[in-house]
Design an enzyme around this catalytic site. Structure first.
Site, PDB file in Angstrom:
ATOM      1  N   GLU A  93       8.937  -4.656  10.393  1.00  0.00           N
ATOM      2  CA  GLU A  93       9.416  -3.373   9.856  1.00  0.00           C
ATOM      3  C   GLU A  93       9.964  -2.502  10.984  1.00  0.00           C
ATOM      4  OE1 GLU A  93       6.752  -1.367   7.180  1.00  0.00           O
ATOM      5  OE2 GLU A  93       7.997   0.442   7.136  1.00  0.00           O
ATOM      6  N   ASP A 122      -1.337  -5.930  -0.276  1.00  0.00           N
ATOM      7  CA  ASP A 122      -1.697  -5.362   1.022  1.00  0.00           C
ATOM      8  C   ASP A 122      -3.200  -5.173   1.155  1.00  0.00           C
ATOM      9  OD1 ASP A 122       0.323  -4.969   2.885  1.00  0.00           O
ATOM     10  OD2 ASP A 122       1.108  -3.199   1.850  1.00  0.00           O
ATOM     11  N   ASP A 158       0.835  -1.202   0.000  1.00  0.00           N
ATOM     12  CA  ASP A 158       0.000   0.000   0.000  1.00  0.00           C
ATOM     13  C   ASP A 158       0.872   1.255   0.000  1.00  0.00           C
ATOM     14  OD1 ASP A 158       0.906  -0.267   2.582  1.00  0.00           O
ATOM     15  OD2 ASP A 158      -1.057  -0.130   3.540  1.00  0.00           O
ATOM     16  N   SER A 159       2.200   1.047   0.022  1.00  0.00           N
ATOM     17  CA  SER A 159       3.134   2.154  -0.218  1.00  0.00           C
ATOM     18  C   SER A 159       2.849   2.800  -1.567  1.00  0.00           C
ATOM     19  CB  SER A 159       4.589   1.658  -0.147  1.00  0.00           C
ATOM     20  OG  SER A 159       4.767   0.517  -0.960  1.00  0.00           O
ATOM     21  N   LYS A 212      -1.479  -9.347   2.720  1.00  0.00           N
ATOM     22  CA  LYS A 212      -0.716  -8.954   3.912  1.00  0.00           C
ATOM     23  C   LYS A 212      -1.578  -7.972   4.695  1.00  0.00           C
ATOM     24  CE  LYS A 212       3.032  -6.054   3.660  1.00  0.00           C
ATOM     25  NZ  LYS A 212       2.595  -4.846   4.386  1.00  0.00           N
ATOM     26  N   GLU A 245      -1.762  -5.586   8.504  1.00  0.00           N
ATOM     27  CA  GLU A 245      -0.992  -5.043   9.627  1.00  0.00           C
ATOM     28  C   GLU A 245      -1.607  -5.413  10.975  1.00  0.00           C
ATOM     29  OE1 GLU A 245      -0.181  -0.850   9.135  1.00  0.00           O
ATOM     30  OE2 GLU A 245       0.726  -1.168   7.176  1.00  0.00           O
TER      31      GLU A 245
END
Ligand code: KIV
Length: 263
Positions: free
Chosen positions: A180, A82, A43-44, A111, A113
């Protein structure tokens, strides 16, 4: 890698796993030709591709669009997408819909978080045949709570929580997890305590693999230079120089040359 089973095999054989982000078909095609193992449609992309202030601004529509493009460029490779901001926090039905959309767009896995508060979602996705990768430490979707992109897990309590969360992710069936921006020693401890592979970014060299954002790796952004991201190319400088050469050639009537003209 063609399947997530190879993540487990690499972990067992202590073979480092190489992950890189990609957001478009052409880049994905180049990554697929390389020696990298898997692609992350991170999602960067909200920041890198769309110029938005943080990953909080990535939407499911964006993630689906870019995942589909990446899959077209890399038809045979593991592609992890993401889950965007809040997609896994709106209940089972919404999370399943979002993960399903990402898989139907071409992702091999999703993925997401953190873990606390959405354990049921992780278990349900895994039970539904959707491979899940966790993401702990600096979780950029929580940037407004974290107050900045800082090293996480520094205090004894934070480190203990991170270790417990990692173990919980493994128990819930995650096939891997990203660590991270955590201290190297903590990342090493977590990695040693798990049977699933850890993929580090800013987490030192003891994780089971590494992930880099492709624009960092290629040095495409002259201003953004995170210390943990090695530049393998001065992409910004190379592209700038190519553009200037083109502009100079046009102005000097050197482009197009005779052999470049379609008669
Ligand atoms: O969005 C992303 O690119 C990521 C990596 C930095 C791990 O989550």
């Amino acid at each position: 890698m063609k399947s997530i089973l190879e993540f487990a095999r690499a972990r067992r054989d202590l073979k480092p796993i190489v992950v890189v982000t990609a957001y478009d078909a052409l880049t994905a095609r180049t990554v697929a030709e390389s020696e990298a193992d898997a692609i992350l449609v991170g999602d960067s992309l909200a920041m890198v591709v769309h110029g938005l202030p943080s990953t909080v601004h990535a939407t499911l529509e964006m993630m689906v669009l870019h995942t589909a493009a990446v899959r077209r460029g890399a038809p045979d490779m593991v592609v992890i997408a993401d889950m965007p901001f809040l997609a896994h926090r709106k209940g089972l039905e919404e999370a399943t819909r979002a993960a399903g959309a990402l898989l139907q767009a071409g992702a091999t896995a999703v993925k997401l978080e953190n873990v606390a508060g959405h354990e049921d979602v992780i278990a349900h996705l895994v039970g539904s045949g959707i491979p899940v990768m966790g993401h702990l430490g600096l979780t950029p979707q929580s940037i407004n709570q974290l107050g900045g992109y800082h090293l996480q897990g520094r205090s004894v309590d934070e480190a203990a929580q991170l270790k417990a969360d990692a173990k919980r992710l493994e128990e819930l069936g995650a096939f891997s997890l990203v660590l991270e921006c955590v201290p190297t020693a903590l990342a090493a401890e977590v990695t040693a305590a798990l049977t699933i592979p850890t993929i580090g970014i800013g987490a030192g060299g003891s994780t089971s693999g590494q992930v880099l954002v492709i624009t960092d790796l290629l040095g495409l952004d002259a201003k953004f230079r995170p210390r943990f991201a090695r530049r393998y190319l001065d992409g910004h400088g190379e592209i700038l120089s190519a553009l200037n050469n083109y502009a100079r050639d046009v102005r000097a009537a050197k482009f197009p040359a005779r052999e470049e003209v379609i008669a």
